[in-house]
Write an enzyme that holds these catalytic residues in place. Structure first.
Site, short mmCIF file in Angstrom:
data_model
loop_
_atom_site.label_atom_id
_atom_site.label_comp_id
_atom_site.label_asym_id
_atom_site.label_seq_id
_atom_site.Cartn_x
_atom_site.Cartn_y
_atom_site.Cartn_z
N PHE A 112 0.82 -1.21 -0.15
CA PHE A 112 0.02 0.08 0.00
C PHE A 112 0.78 1.27 -0.19
O PHE A 112 0.34 2.48 -0.43
CB PHE A 112 -1.09 -0.02 1.13
CG PHE A 112 -0.54 0.80 2.42
CD1 PHE A 112 -1.05 2.07 2.23
CD2 PHE A 112 0.27 0.43 3.55
CE1 PHE A 112 -0.85 3.05 3.52
CE2 PHE A 112 0.37 1.30 4.35
CZ PHE A 112 0.01 2.49 4.51
N LYS A 113 1.98 1.01 0.40
CA LYS A 113 2.99 2.61 0.34
C LYS A 113 3.18 3.05 -1.10
O LYS A 113 3.25 4.33 -1.04
CB LYS A 113 4.35 2.08 0.66
CG LYS A 113 4.42 1.33 2.18
CD LYS A 113 3.97 1.97 3.16
CE LYS A 113 4.37 1.62 4.84
NZ LYS A 113 3.70 0.37 5.16
N ASP A 114 2.71 2.31 -1.78
CA ASP A 114 2.91 2.99 -3.41
C ASP A 114 1.69 3.91 -3.49
O ASP A 114 1.88 4.66 -4.50
CB ASP A 114 2.64 1.73 -4.42
CG ASP A 114 3.91 0.95 -4.52
OD1 ASP A 114 4.90 1.15 -4.49
OD2 ASP A 114 3.62 -0.41 -4.77
N LEU A 117 3.61 6.70 -2.29
CA LEU A 117 4.87 7.01 -2.62
C LEU A 117 5.09 7.09 -4.10
O LEU A 117 6.14 7.52 -4.59
CB LEU A 117 5.93 6.20 -2.28
CG LEU A 117 6.04 6.31 -0.47
CD1 LEU A 117 6.78 5.14 0.12
CD2 LEU A 117 7.30 7.61 -0.49
N THR A 147 7.93 0.80 3.05
CA THR A 147 8.01 1.90 2.76
C THR A 147 9.31 1.88 2.11
O THR A 147 9.64 2.77 1.02
CB THR A 147 8.45 3.07 3.87
OG1 THR A 147 6.91 2.78 4.54
CG2 THR A 147 8.45 4.23 3.67
#
Ligand SMILES: *Cc1c(COP(=O)(O)O)cnc(C)c1O
Length: 490
Positions: A112-114, A117, A147
């Site tokens: 989910f960091k995408d 980011l 991350t």
């Protein structure tokens, strides 16, 4: 529309624009930037049904990042949410049995960091230009696994930036580690730390507030910023998918426009779920935000007792991205609950001195947790019932949600936020489904999971065990600062 300004949770009077808050990452007094007031949406929920992900992102972000022009915001959004994602929906809601999953793992690093980011490098570059920052921006990132890779992908070879990622040597999955140490890009560095995630995060935060070091590096042409969720530029884009999930729940007939929903969020640094809180306060009809923890259940205990206490063992679990005792963004929730910066300073002082503090519990949240064995059983149970394969973090949320319903009888429609592809944690997922996989090689597990799940190995990690290792540094946690200096000024 008047500008939303940002200020520190710990009170220094200075207010900054959104773009300046994004460049700085963290406030000078060590606090986190928060919006002075949370803006209400100026579109209706009915209208939002016709927006695609990009349009919705624009409608939400313009309310928070008010000093960006429409052209700047649309440029950032269009470059972030494009065919890097393997589905046009970007963040689809899928159902398995009676459960709804908001899948946030369709980007480049399959976690989910995408979601944030992919856009942060564009927001940051734009912010630097707007504020006349001439120095190279050095992104320092502590990672519990996801991350780091997402930030590396976002910033690799972005002109005018350098990125250094610190990860706990024994605290990430084999696939996560592989993804990072094979990272290409001449401005990237990946370093293992002897210590856990909290050690890495604390060391990085210290560097951000070390004024002597910052002055020295500024002389040499560098300024620091952060890609961790302490940066408001990470948090704001995450608000979008809560609204987007809601539109999908309406369109599939699960709810009517205006009806409240619950979200269950697997939580580590409290960034993902805090974005849900912002969405609610901007006008999304949310009943409860269910905060799901693994065995490191500091937050669950807090919601039960009103005492936040990190004096306990740090437990390594199969959901490493949630192996965190100090949830940085929790400070933002405490601030919004009282808007008293002196109180927040004193509470955070207590946390660093005594490792604990008391605070009134915010009833908009419910805490739950799943032990490691409950998590693995959950993977198996849902797979056997529906053939849907959850990753280990999503499984913490699923098991927590079921406990929440059993304890409360709350039958509000619920969305489980799914934060990683099961392929990222293939070995643990397979072991959960069938113990015959106990000794399987973590990379062999990818092919095996492809057979079991009938889903192809995602392109970003296909053949990852054959890519050359480019980063091999391992350092003591005391040496992080010296390492950073050496990299930048030799
Ligand atoms: C980062 C992460 C989490 C925790 O999100 P926070 O914003 O830190 O609470 C959960 N699951 C996965 C897979 C993650 O990468």
């Amino acid at each position: 529309m008047s500008d939303i300004m940002y200020k520190s949770t710990r009170g220094s009077e200075k207010k900054v624009t959104a773009s300046m808050a994004i460049v700085q990452g963290i406030a000078e007094d060590g606090g986190l930037f928060v919006p002075e007031s949370i803006p209400a949406i100026d579109f209706t929920l009915e209208e939002s049904l016709s927006y695609d992900y990009r349009e919705l992102a624009y409608r939400v972000l313009r309310l928070l990042l008010t000093d960006y022009t429409e052209e700047e915001l649309r440029f950032c959004i269009n470059n972030a949410y494009d065919d890097k994602f393997d589905t046009k929906l970007i963040a689809p809601v899928v159902s398995a049995g009676k459960y709804n999953f908001l899948e946030l793992f369709h980007g480049k690093t399959i976690a989910f960091k995408d979601m944030a980011l992919s856009i942060l490098p564009y927001l940051l570059k734009t912010a630097a230009r707007k504020n006349g920052v001439k120095e190279d921006i050095v992104i320092l990132t502590a990672t519990s696994g996801d991350t780091g890779k997402a930030a590396l992908e976002g910033f690799a070879d972005v002109e005018g930036t350098r990125i250094i990622v610190f990860y706990p040597e024994t605290g990430v999955s084999p696939v996560q580690k592989r993804q990072m140490v094979t990272q290409v890009g001449k401005n990237t560095k990946v370093v293992a730390i002897k210590g856990n995630f909290d050690d890495a995060q604390s060391a990085v935060k210290r560097i951000f507030t070390d004024n002597a070091l910052k002055a020295e590096l500024k002389e040499k042409g560098y300024v620091f910023s952060s890609a961790n969720s302490i940066n408001i530029g990470r948090l704001a884009p995450q608000i979008v998918y809560y609204f987007y999930a809601y539109t999908q729940m309406v369109k599939s007939g699960k709810i009517k426009v205006g009806q409240e929903v619950n979200f269950t969020v697997p939580t580590g640094n409290f960034g993902d779920i805090l974005a849900g809180y912002y969405a609610k306060h901007m006008g999304l009809p949310v009943n409860k935000l269910i905060c799901a923890s693994n065995d490191n259940k500091v937050l669950f205990d807090f919601f039960e007792t009103g005492v936040y206490d990190i004096n306990r063992d740090f437990i390594l679990t199969p959901s490493p991205s949630m192996d965190i005792l100090i949830s940085s963004n929790f400070e933002r929730l405490l601030y919004h609950s009282c808007e008293d910066t002196e109180k927040i300073s004193s509470v955070m002082g207590k946390l660093s001195k005594e490792g604990k503090y008391s605070f009134e519990v915010n009833k908009e949240f419910a805490g739950e947790y799943a032990t490691t064995s409950q998590t693995l059983e959950a993977v198996k149970e849902l797979f056997e019932a529906t053939n849907y394969v959850m990753d280990t973090h999503t499984a913490v949320a699923y098991a927590s949600y079921k406990k929440y319903v059993a304890n409360t009888g709350d039958n509000t429609e619920n969305v489980i936020v799914s934060t990683a592809s099961p392929f990222k944690f293939a070995k643990d997922v397979l072991k959960a489904i069938d113990e015959k996989y106990e000794g399987i090689d973590p990379f062999k597990a990818l092919e095996e999971l492809e057979k079991v799940s009938k889903i192809s190995v995602p392109a970003p990690i296909k053949g990852i065990d054959k890519r050359p290792v480019l980063h091999e540094d391992v350092i003591e946690r005391e040496n992080i600062e010296a390492y950073v200096k050496k990299q930048l000024i030799g």
